[in-house]
Design an enzyme around this catalytic site. Structure first.
Site, mmCIF file in Angstrom:
data_model
loop_
_atom_site.group_PDB
_atom_site.id
_atom_site.type_symbol
_atom_site.label_atom_id
_atom_site.label_comp_id
_atom_site.label_asym_id
_atom_site.label_seq_id
_atom_site.Cartn_x
_atom_site.Cartn_y
_atom_site.Cartn_z
ATOM 1 N N ASP A 144 56.016 80.819 49.589
ATOM 2 C CA ASP A 144 57.255 80.758 49.797
ATOM 3 C C ASP A 144 58.005 81.894 49.182
ATOM 4 O OD1 ASP A 144 59.771 79.025 51.074
ATOM 5 O OD2 ASP A 144 60.546 79.379 49.161
ATOM 6 N N GLY A 164 62.262 91.108 58.139
ATOM 7 C CA GLY A 164 63.142 90.452 57.033
ATOM 8 C C GLY A 164 64.132 91.604 56.404
ATOM 9 N N TYR A 165 64.284 91.536 55.179
ATOM 10 C CA TYR A 165 65.171 92.612 54.342
ATOM 11 C C TYR A 165 64.499 93.683 54.201
ATOM 12 C CZ TYR A 165 67.577 87.985 54.035
ATOM 13 O OH TYR A 165 68.463 87.036 54.375
#
Length: 166
Positions: free
Chosen positions: A32, A121-122
């Site tokens: 995660d 993603g980022y």
């Protein structure tokens, strides 16, 4: 840590119900991860994958980045210290039941601008410490070397080696 364990425990439980014998020689890994931005009091953090869920029904990487940009703009901040965190969980029955979670970090800055075409993603809004380019502008080899997931995997490797010895 807990989210990574939840994922690994779910796989462990499913495998145990289907074929308990298979678990004797199996290690289950899960991860995660998320990004935490200082100017946003640590947000999006564990909500990174669903950061824009208050704006769109089905958050996407693009909608999450748009919200990050919007939140930084609201604060009047173009760049803020930030870090990625990865938690890698390992569950195994080898030599008796065990659970282990290790963390990895990548520090740098989140910016209110998207740059680059590599990554997801980022990555297009994150400049790692010691660099002037975003992860989205760096090569895959550099990203892999700096990655929070790489750091977490390196940290959990001794546990995996111990399991391999039985």
């Amino acid at each position: 840590k807990e989210n990574a364990l939840i994922k690994a425990r779910a796989v462990y439980k499913a495998l145990k119900s289907q074929n308990p014998e298979a678990l004797k020689n199996t290690v289950i890994l899960s991860d995660d991860s998320g990004i935490s931005v200082k100017a946003l009091d640590g947000a999006p953090g564990i909500y990174s994958a669903r950061y824009s869920s208050d704006i769109v029904e089905h958050p996407t990487e693009a909608s999450n980045r748009a919200k990050l940009k919007s939140e930084l703009d609201k604060k009047g901040v173009f760049s803020s210290p930030a870090f990625y965190t990865a938690a890698i969980a390992a569950i195994s029955d080898i030599g008796g039941f065990s659970e282990c979670v290790e963390l990895g970090f990548m520090h740098g800055s989140a910016i209110a601008d998207e740059r680059g075409e590599n990554g997801f993603g980022y990555d297009f809004m994150f400049i790692p410490q010691g660099y002037e380019l975003t992860i989205g502008q760096l090569s895959a080899q550099i990203k892999e070397a700096l990655s929070h997931r790489t750091q977490a995997l390196r940290a959990i490797l001794p546990h995996l080696k111990a399991l391999a010895k039985g």
